[in-house]
Design an enzyme around this catalytic site. Structure first.
Site, mmCIF file in Angstrom:
data_model
loop_
_atom_site.group_PDB
_atom_site.id
_atom_site.type_symbol
_atom_site.label_atom_id
_atom_site.label_comp_id
_atom_site.label_asym_id
_atom_site.label_seq_id
_atom_site.Cartn_x
_atom_site.Cartn_y
_atom_site.Cartn_z
ATOM 1 N N GLN A 49 -47.753 -98.977 124.105
ATOM 2 C CA GLN A 49 -47.960 -100.341 123.619
ATOM 3 C C GLN A 49 -47.155 -101.344 124.440
ATOM 4 O OE1 GLN A 49 -50.179 -101.041 121.286
ATOM 5 N NE2 GLN A 49 -50.570 -98.954 120.624
ATOM 6 N N ASP A 96 -41.817 -93.999 125.228
ATOM 7 C CA ASP A 96 -43.254 -94.126 125.000
ATOM 8 C C ASP A 96 -43.602 -95.590 125.211
ATOM 9 O OD1 ASP A 96 -45.816 -94.443 124.064
ATOM 10 O OD2 ASP A 96 -45.414 -93.722 122.038
ATOM 11 N N HIS A 141 -44.790 -92.781 117.448
ATOM 12 C CA HIS A 141 -46.160 -92.247 117.352
ATOM 13 C C HIS A 141 -46.056 -90.727 117.413
ATOM 14 C CE1 HIS A 141 -50.245 -91.269 118.788
ATOM 15 N NE2 HIS A 141 -50.626 -92.455 118.326
ATOM 16 N N LYS A 192 -55.296 -98.498 126.743
ATOM 17 C CA LYS A 192 -54.728 -99.630 125.994
ATOM 18 C C LYS A 192 -54.419 -100.807 126.932
ATOM 19 C CE LYS A 192 -52.492 -96.429 122.773
ATOM 20 N NZ LYS A 192 -53.478 -96.425 121.701
#
Length: 405
Positions: free
Chosen positions: A201, A198, A121, A224
């Protein structure tokens, strides 16, 4: 394992969009919030709110206790060894920028290297471009295979004595690929290279144990994870955090200030200048408690079953190409529609009450790798259903009739 999607826990799922029941398939961008999270934030704001730390009155003490309890809850959630290894930030993006500025910048010189993957991302790309622009660092890219996976041995070949950091996503926000983090981190550490992950997600769909992974840094965001916006988390190994300079300056992050000198607080306060996201931290802790009330393995199995149902359903469309077919991937379905722009497809789906994401998903190097400018993305969560998928399929068929070839 059986799992029943708890749709009644999410008030927004009862609403209509354009006169049709909402089918929310955009959870990878931001998940909806259960009532337990909304209630926890409201209850705190209406009965205990005050600013945290240093206040001696009753509300300040209560707020501080709740805020630090939220930090401890996050630490348990990802199995951090110490709660002071948890830094609250405004977002996952800010957490990654904190690593760039406070950890990497003082350690990198012209010609030094940063290795990252093409599936990252932008939040795990642009901070490293800052180092390229400002420090003349060199970015080296791990390519993505046709099925959306990366090769750990390919990472190993890119690591050299000049490599100062490896940046890698836990789970791709476009492909759904879940990377073999433990293997990747082990490879990097064997070469003496620290790793920042990261996890925005991955932490939602996979169980995270930062000690088992041996991650140097792990960043994620609240919104999220069924929690509020405005809060992110950076986990960092205690030894790293103690050696890092502050990211922002102001109140809370100091030990002592005079006219000619300043000394800084110990982590985590060193990295939390100003009034922190207090209500948001309470909401994040409530979201973690909510998620912990389910069997995580059963949730993952259910989400993957919904994804598989959707993947099989789109096979009927010979004008649709799925991007990302990694084994054991997360519940994200990204696709290109021949002769139809993703934004047009998403607009027609919205008219049918189906919410999806369209665009480059803040992953332009990955779009370039698959020779597309944008995709349509349907992403699934613990409240998603096959009925949502059926609505998606019907909407896609309608889009094809309207937009044609």
């Amino acid at each position: 394992m059986s799992f029943e999607p708890p749709r009644s826990d999410f008030p927004i799922l009862a609403r209509e969009v354009n006169g049709k029941p909402l089918a929310y398939l955009d959870s990878a961008a931001s998940a909806q919030k259960p009532k337990a999270v909304l209630d926890a934030m409201t209850e705190f704001a209406t009965t205990e709110f005050a600013n945290v730390h240093r206040g001696v009155h009753t509300l300040a003490a209560a707020a501080t206790q709740r805020y630090e309890a939220a930090r401890a809850r996050v630490a348990r959630f990802i199995n951090a060894k110490h709660s002071d290894e948890i830094i609250f930030t405004r977002s996952g993006t800010e957490a990654l920028n904190l690593v760039s500025y406070s950890f990497l910048s003082p350690r990198i010189s012209a010609g030094d290297e940063i290795v990252l993957t093409r599936m990252e991302h932008h939040s795990n790309i642009v901070p490293w471009h800052f180092m390229r622009e400002r420090k003349r660092a060199v970015l080296k890219w791990v390519d993505v295979r046709d099925d959306g996976t990366i090769s750990p041995p390919a990472i190993q070949t890119l690591l050299t004595p000049k490599t100062k950091l490896l940046a890698v996503t836990h789970m791709s926000n476009v492909l759904g690929t879940i990377n073999p983090l433990k293997e990747i981190i082990s490879i990097a550490h064997a070469k003496g290279v620290p790793v920042v992950v990261d996890g925005c997600q991955g932490v939602v769909h996979d169980t995270v144990d930062v000690q088992e992974l041996d991650a140097d840094f792990y960043a994620f965001t609240g919104h999220k994870l069924y929690g509020p916006t405005g809060i992110g988390v950076l986990y960092g190994k205690r030894a790293h955090l103690k050696s890092m300079r502050p990211f922002n300056g102001g109140g809370e992050m100091i030990q002592e200030v005079s006219r000619d000198r300043v000394t800084y607080a110990e982590p985590p306060a060193r990295f939390e200048a100003g009034t922190p996201p207090i209500i948001e931290a309470i909401g994040l802790a409530a979201a973690i408690d909510y998620l912990a009330g389910f069997n995580r393995a059963a949730v993952r199995e259910y989400e993957c079953a919904v994804y598989t149902y959707a993947r099989e359903a789109v096979r009927q469309f010979n004008w649709l190409r799925v991007i990302g077919e990694a084994p054991n991937k997360g519940a994200i379905l990204s696709f290109e529609t021949q002769g139809m722009h993703a934004h047009d497809v998403a607009t027609i789906l919205d008219h049918e009450g189906v919410a999806v994401r369209a665009g480059h998903h803040c992953a332009q190097p990955l779009m370039e790798r698959f020779d597309v400018t944008s995709t349509t993305r349907a992403s699934f969560a613990l409240y998603s259903t096959r009925e949502d998928v059926d609505r998606l399929i019907a909407g896609l068929a309608k889009a094809r009739k309207i937009l044609g070839e």
